[in-house]
Design an enzyme around this catalytic site. Structure first.
Site, PDB file in Angstrom:
ATOM      1  N   CYS A 186      41.582 112.922  46.339  1.00  9.94           N
ATOM      2  CA  CYS A 186      40.813 112.047  45.447  1.00  9.94           C
ATOM      3  C   CYS A 186      39.344 112.472  45.432  1.00  9.94           C
ATOM      4  O   CYS A 186      39.025 113.543  44.961  1.00  9.94           O
ATOM      5  CB  CYS A 186      41.018 110.585  45.847  1.00  9.94           C
ATOM      6  SG  CYS A 186      40.590 109.429  44.538  1.00  9.94           S
ATOM      7  N   HIS A 235      47.162 109.845  46.493  1.00  9.11           N
ATOM      8  CA  HIS A 235      46.868 109.603  47.915  1.00  9.11           C
ATOM      9  C   HIS A 235      48.113 109.678  48.795  1.00  9.11           C
ATOM     10  O   HIS A 235      48.759 108.653  49.028  1.00  9.11           O
ATOM     11  CB  HIS A 235      46.264 108.203  48.080  1.00  9.11           C
ATOM     12  CG  HIS A 235      44.864 108.093  47.576  1.00  9.11           C
ATOM     13  ND1 HIS A 235      43.773 108.423  48.352  1.00  9.11           N
ATOM     14  CD2 HIS A 235      44.367 107.682  46.392  1.00  9.11           C
ATOM     15  CE1 HIS A 235      42.659 108.215  47.656  1.00  9.11           C
ATOM     16  NE2 HIS A 235      42.998 107.776  46.463  1.00  9.11           N
ATOM     17  N   GLU A 278      48.077 109.969  51.946  1.00  7.04           N
ATOM     18  CA  GLU A 278      47.778 109.263  53.208  1.00  7.04           C
ATOM     19  C   GLU A 278      47.981 107.760  53.082  1.00  7.04           C
ATOM     20  O   GLU A 278      48.011 107.044  54.077  1.00  7.04           O
ATOM     21  CB  GLU A 278      46.347 109.590  53.676  1.00  7.04           C
ATOM     22  CG  GLU A 278      45.218 108.823  53.005  1.00  7.04           C
ATOM     23  CD  GLU A 278      44.871 109.330  51.601  1.00  7.04           C
ATOM     24  OE1 GLU A 278      45.625 110.151  51.054  1.00  7.04           O
ATOM     25  OE2 GLU A 278      43.848 108.868  51.047  1.00  7.04           O
TER      26      GLU A 278
END
Lengths: 84, 227
Positions: B85, B200, B202
């Site tokens: 990002c 994302h 994560e």
């Protein structure tokens, strides 16, 4: 040392779609302004010391080069003046 | 394997990154952006967020941080670098990855789950995915429209540097969330040691977070050490 004020203009390169400009264009048209197109850019006013106008111009261009992203933007040194 | 998570003023996915790396069994430490050395680290993670408030352009000012010289060296030396990002924006602004991320075509900050197809599986980041698998990953960005000039795009496609592409998750026709060229969601460099992506992974490493499709990416990094 004299102080100078540089006005740097950073704009998207021609041909790159500018949705911000499109949004502004839409509003202007809605309000009855016969606009062809709008592009949104950024203006940076930088005040800095330099010995001469020539040196100030070099410094201003170096800063423009550093701050504009050459992938999608171009910068122009719009104005440069010595401050009193 | 010790990972550095670089914190810029405005980073906000740093803890998510640490959670994901540690869940996969990797060691992770925070590094402030003014550091000039990444000695002792094996990988660098540039997390999401809004570095310097995204002023000037997303990632532009962070790309000039002292630590980025070291990240550039890391990348050059073939060590692992991930930017997610805002981290991806920083990598392109620093010129470590080609192209740029422009404002989403819809002008919205778009926060939702998207489909992301895995295009390459020979990279440390993607070795545990089957090729063509469509992952379910969250996105949260206002400036995620991948742009590069025609020549760069041709090179990316020709050399197979597109790692992730937006893809229909539930058969929807309008699946590209930001107007990225060629539906690009993530790319790598020629060496394949630097990954930049807008979605994302994560934030998708535990069922509690709504999905686990991002976990294999981190587990793949662990295998990189043990391999």
């Amino acid at each position: 040392m004299p102080k100078y004020q540089a006005t740097l203009l950073i704009e998207l390169k021609e041909g790159i779609l500018d949705p911000q400009g499109r949004a502004v264009e839409g509003v202007l048209k809605d309000l009855g302004h016969p606009v062809e197109s709008v592009r949104v850019g950024k203006v940076l006013e930088v005040i800095f010391p330099a010995e001469t106008l020539l040196e100030a111009e070099e410094k201003a261009k170096a800063m423009g080069k550093l701050l504009a992203n050459p992938v999608m933007e171009v910068f122009t040194l719009e104005a440069l003046k010595e401050l009193p | 394997m010790r990972w550095a998570i670089v914190r810029f003023p405005g980073s906000n996915c740093d803890e998510d990154a640490r959670f994901a790396l540690e869940k996969a069994g990797l060691k992770a430490e925070y590094v402030w952006h003014t550091e000039t050395s990444l000695k002792g680290f094996d990988g660098v993670f540039l997390p999401g967020g809004f570095s310097y408030g995204d002023y000037l352009r997303a990632g532009a000012l962070a790309a000039k941080s002292p630590v980025m010289e070291e990240v550039r060296r890391f990348a050059r030396e073939g060590r692992l670098v991930i930017g997610v990002c805002n981290g991806f924006q920083v990598l392109t602004e620093a010129g470590i990855l080609p192209g740029a991320l422009l404002a989403n075509l819809n002008l919205h900050f778009t926060c939702k789950e998207v489909g992301v197809r895995v295009e390459r599986t020979d990279l440390p980041f993607t070795r545990l995915y089957p090729r063509g698998q469509v992952l379910r990953l969250p996105i949260a960005h206002a400036e995620g429209r991948y742009y590069a000039d025609a020549e760069t795009l041709a090179r990316l496609e020709g050399e197979g540097l597109v790692v992730f592409r937006y893809a229909p998750l539930r058969g929807e026709a309008d699946y590209n969330p930001n107007g990225s060229l060629h539906d690009i969601a993530g790319i790598t460099n020629e060496k394949g040691n630097v990954l930049g992506m807008m979605p994302h992974p994560e934030r998708a490493v535990d069922e509690v977070l709504g999905g686990t499709d991002g976990l294999p990416l981190f587990l793949g990094l662990l295998e990189e050490v043990t391999a």
